[in-house]
Design an enzyme around this catalytic site. Structure first.
Site, PDB file in Angstrom:
ATOM      1  CG  ASP A   1     -35.885  -0.161 -10.102  1.00 60.02           C
ATOM      2  OD1 ASP A   1     -36.965  -0.408  -9.552  1.00 60.02           O
ATOM      3  OD2 ASP A   1     -34.793  -0.374  -9.550  1.00 60.02           O
TER       4      ASP A   1
ATOM      5  CG  HIS B   1     -41.074   6.099 -11.969  1.00 56.05           C
ATOM      6  ND1 HIS B   1     -40.529   7.017 -12.847  1.00 56.05           N
ATOM      7  CD2 HIS B   1     -40.070   5.261 -11.649  1.00 56.05           C
ATOM      8  CE1 HIS B   1     -39.256   6.746 -13.036  1.00 56.05           C
ATOM      9  NE2 HIS B   1     -38.943   5.677 -12.320  1.00 56.05           N
TER      10      HIS B   1
ATOM     11  CG  ASP C   1     -51.927   9.364 -12.114  1.00 55.52           C
ATOM     12  OD1 ASP C   1     -50.973   8.561 -12.155  1.00 55.52           O
ATOM     13  OD2 ASP C   1     -53.059   9.104 -12.545  1.00 55.52           O
TER      14      ASP C   1
ATOM     15  CD  GLU D   1     -40.051   3.367  -8.619  1.00 55.62           C
ATOM     16  OE1 GLU D   1     -39.469   4.378  -8.211  1.00 55.62           O
ATOM     17  OE2 GLU D   1     -39.453   2.397  -9.128  1.00 55.62           O
TER      18      GLU D   1
HETATM   19  O1  9MR Z   1     -38.651   2.692  -0.974  1.00 56.10           O
HETATM   20  C1  9MR Z   1     -37.377   3.300  -1.003  1.00 56.10           C
HETATM   21  C2  9MR Z   1     -37.417   4.524  -0.131  1.00 56.10           C
HETATM   22  O2  9MR Z   1     -37.628   4.160   1.219  1.00 56.10           O
HETATM   23  C3  9MR Z   1     -36.114   5.308  -0.282  1.00 56.10           C
HETATM   24  O3  9MR Z   1     -36.235   6.520   0.431  1.00 56.10           O
HETATM   25  C4  9MR Z   1     -35.849   5.577  -1.759  1.00 56.10           C
HETATM   26  C5  9MR Z   1     -34.571   6.350  -1.997  1.00 56.10           C
HETATM   27  O4  9MR Z   1     -33.458   5.615  -1.659  1.00 56.10           O
HETATM   28  O5  9MR Z   1     -35.790   4.361  -2.467  1.00 56.10           O
HETATM   29  C6  9MR Z   1     -36.993   3.647  -2.431  1.00 56.10           C
HETATM   30  O6  9MR Z   1     -36.823   2.446  -3.093  1.00 56.10           O
HETATM   31  C7  9MR Z   1     -36.674   2.476  -4.498  1.00 56.10           C
HETATM   32  C8  9MR Z   1     -35.433   1.650  -4.835  1.00 56.10           C
HETATM   33  O7  9MR Z   1     -34.291   2.292  -4.343  1.00 56.10           O
HETATM   34  C9  9MR Z   1     -35.299   1.341  -6.307  1.00 56.10           C
HETATM   35  N1  9MR Z   1     -36.496   0.770  -6.846  1.00 56.10           N
HETATM   36  C10 9MR Z   1     -37.669   1.601  -6.608  1.00 56.10           C
HETATM   37  C11 9MR Z   1     -37.898   1.824  -5.131  1.00 56.10           C
HETATM   38  C12 9MR Z   1     -39.188   2.596  -4.873  1.00 56.10           C
HETATM   39  O8  9MR Z   1     -39.116   3.922  -5.278  1.00 56.10           O
END
Ligand code: 9MR
Length: 587
Positions: A177, A511, A560, A569
């Site tokens: 994102d 992602h 994947d 991601e």
């Molecule tokens: O890394 C984060 C993980 O520990 C959390 O469980 C998750 C859900 O809140 O979010 C992950 O972080 C994401 C972030 O909120 C937005 N950008 C992408 C991050 C990686 O997926």
């Protein structure tokens, strides 16, 4: 030779793979491979060179039924074989692909893992002369002057915004994102700067690619921009969440709002007002960008990294170091004044990074400030913290205490030697607990749980193992680091190298809104050196993960797939320990 030929050429039924690091092995390092077709009895394995000659042989070690991978596991340990060359392993009807034993395996990995941060830069064009035409792109969010979120959030909570806009152009996008989060920016930046502090020459870059320190500065400058101007009073939810039930955590209803002096705090994030579609190259994002309310956690991430900045840039750019130190002191004071301003999980368009316990962030910031300044105020604060005494744990964005302890034990400071020794023993004990987890899974990795970003968690553990190796010189810690990195590079039941571009079968479809080749052939796939979040059997939030739920052994819960944001991601806080660990291994 005759016996093995069919296996090698795949002339008969395809051989069952042997899982190993697809990058290969250095001559003097441990060398482990995994066979998953089990008889319950040790079986012979052969190491075969390119001419078909068997150069080593031995018997597998039976681990047996493995809950983590869901398979039946035997191990091949050929650590004793040290001659550089190309080889494959064979055992019964199993065979590996060709792999290499050679010195200097990890330096390119460290370089490419660092280059990820350049690719993730906001506000500047990503230049073809540095990354090649395929990955070049125009600047995203080139003039990012953002207002504060105002109005009703998703839970109907009314926010009054703030009386200013901030120019927050720059920094790194967090992940797939385009959010830029101070919580998470902090740990990622700290990790890169930690690699630099440990060894300023750790990652020699080539072809005009940014040096480690220049890359780190990009994020530091951004974090500084996220600081609330002096003289700002804001209405914020202040105090613990209304429900203190542990299960509710930070998701529970926020406390009542209070108007308070927010000067020196840091905004939690700047991000899109709504989620953008996949794919969306950064320069094509038309969503409004907003600053989200300041939090204590973000403020302490700024305090900790700016304090680190002040010592790293001292003698390199003294004016910048001084700017960092002033910002760190202001941020820390702001967090002391407003110790319980937590993120609420109530805004769409970006991630939460909510954390209902900031005692570890307080300890981390105090430790960084103390090591940089030697001031009694910070020493008292860190010594009074529970984290100064309790066992160290796995670092992560919500758990930053170990970062402070690493700084206290590896940087010179005015902390008495006996305390430094005690903290070192604490870190080594944490490393030993991670190593103990290896006995619990067939693939022998120092990890026991597979949650969102498990590869990042594993590499953060590997970083602690690396520190323990530095402190003790005991080779068992390097062996543990190799176990972690081998897993990430292919010694796993998905038989995938989770690092793009490294290995015969590596992650292709992260992602990511720009490296979304599977959705738009005009867009590139990932550049080399990008780490997938990895297996996740506990927070299977995305549509791909949901389909796997209940049907996969923990290490197999992965795909994947560009839509698998909980599995595949990429993120700055996961690639950062890859940089640290690869640089450590490259030495
Ligand atoms: O890394 C984060 C993980 O520990 C959390 O469980 C998750 C859900 O809140 O979010 C992950 O972080 C994401 C972030 O909120 C937005 N950008 C992408 C991050 C990686 O997926």
């Amino acid at each position: 030779m005759a016996l093995l030929a069919p296996l090698l050429l795949g002339a008969t039924s395809p051989a069952i793979p042997i899982d190993l690091s697809q990058l290969g092995f250095q001559p003097d390092d441990p060398k482990i491979a995994i066979v998953t077709i089990g008889t319950g009895q040790p079986r012979e394995w052969l190491l075969v060179d390119e001419t078909g000659k068997t150069v080593a042989r031995g018997m597998t070690e039976v681990f047996g039924k493995d809950a983590a991978s869901g398979g039946y596991v035997e191990r091949i340990d050929f650590s004793g074989f040290r001659t550089p060359g190309s080889y494959h392993l064979a055992s019964g009807s199993s065979a590996s692909t060709l792999f290499e034993i050679r010195p200097n395996l990890y330096a390119p990995l460290a370089r490419d893992a660092l280059a990820f941060f350049y690719h993730q830069r906001a506000g500047v064009p990503i230049e073809a002369r540095i990354v090649g035409a395929r990955w070049a792109r125009p600047a995203g969010h080139a003039h990012e002057v953002a207002k504060c979120f105002a109005g009703k959030d998703e839970r109907d909570i009314l926010w009054s915004g703030c009386p200013y806009s901030l120019d927050v152009t720059g920094g790194w996008y967090d992940a797939g994102d385009h959010g830029k989060y101070v919580v998470n920016g902090g740990i990622a930046l700290w990790t890169l700067l930690g690699a630099y502090e440990r060894n300023p020459g750790a990652i020699p870059t080539t072809n005009g690619a940014p040096r480690l320190l220049d890359e780190a500065r990009v994020e530091m400058e951004f974090l500084l921009k996220m600081q609330v101007p002096d003289g700002t009073r804001l209405s914020l939810p202040a105090g613990p969440p209304k429900s203190l039930a542990a299960s509710a955590g930070w998701r529970s209803d926020p406390p009542d709002f209070a108007t308070l002096d927010a000067s020196g705090m840091a905004h939690q994030k700047v991000a899109d007002a709504r989620w953008t579609a996949l794919p969306t190259p950064p320069s094509a994002d038309t969503q409004e960008r907003l600053l989200y309310p300041p939090t204590t956690a973000a403020t302490l991430n700024l305090a900790a990294t700016a304090a680190q900045c002040a010592r790293v840039w001292k003698g390199v750019d003294d004016a910048f170091a001084a700017r960092c130190l002033a910002a760190a002191a202001r941020a820390y004071a702001a967090a002391r004044r407003n110790p319980q301003i937590y993120a609420t999980n109530s805004f769409t368009g970006s991630g939460g990074y909510g954390d209902g316990d900031v005692s570890d962030e307080f300890y981390w910031a105090a430790a960084e400030l103390f090591v940089t300044t030697g001031k009694a105020e910070y020493r008292q604060a860190l010594e009074a913290s529970p984290h100064f005494r309790v066992p160290a744990g796995e670092p992560g964005w919500p758990q930053t205490a170990t970062l402070g302890t690493i700084t206290l034990t590896t940087r010179p400071s005015a902390l008495p030697a006996v305390e430094v020794q005690r903290l070192r023993a604490m870190l080594v004990a944490a490393a030993d607990r991670f190593l103990a987890d290896e006995a619990g899974n067939g693939y022998r990795i120092p990890l026991a749980h597979y949650s969102w970003g498990s590869n990042g968690a594993l590499l953060n553990r590997a970083m602690v193992l690396g520190v323990a190796g530095d402190l003790t010189r005991d080779p068992k810690y390097r062996a543990g680091v190799i176990d972690a990195v081998d897993y990430v590079l292919g010694r796993n039941p998905n038989r995938i190298s989770y690092v793009s571009g490294y290995g015969a079968d590596s992650m292709q479809n992260p992602h990511h809104r720009f490296w979304a080749h599977s959705l738009d052939p005009a867009l590139p796939g990932p550049p080399p050196g990008v780490l997938s979040g990895g297996a996740n059997s506990t927070a299977m939030a995305d549509p791909v993960a949901m389909k796997l739920q209940g049907k996969c052994a923990p290490q197999r819960c992965w795909a994947d797939d560009v839509h698998a944001y909980a599995l595949n991601e990429v993120a700055i806080n996961w690639n950062a320990p890859l940089v640290w660990v690869a640089a450590w291994l490259a030495e």
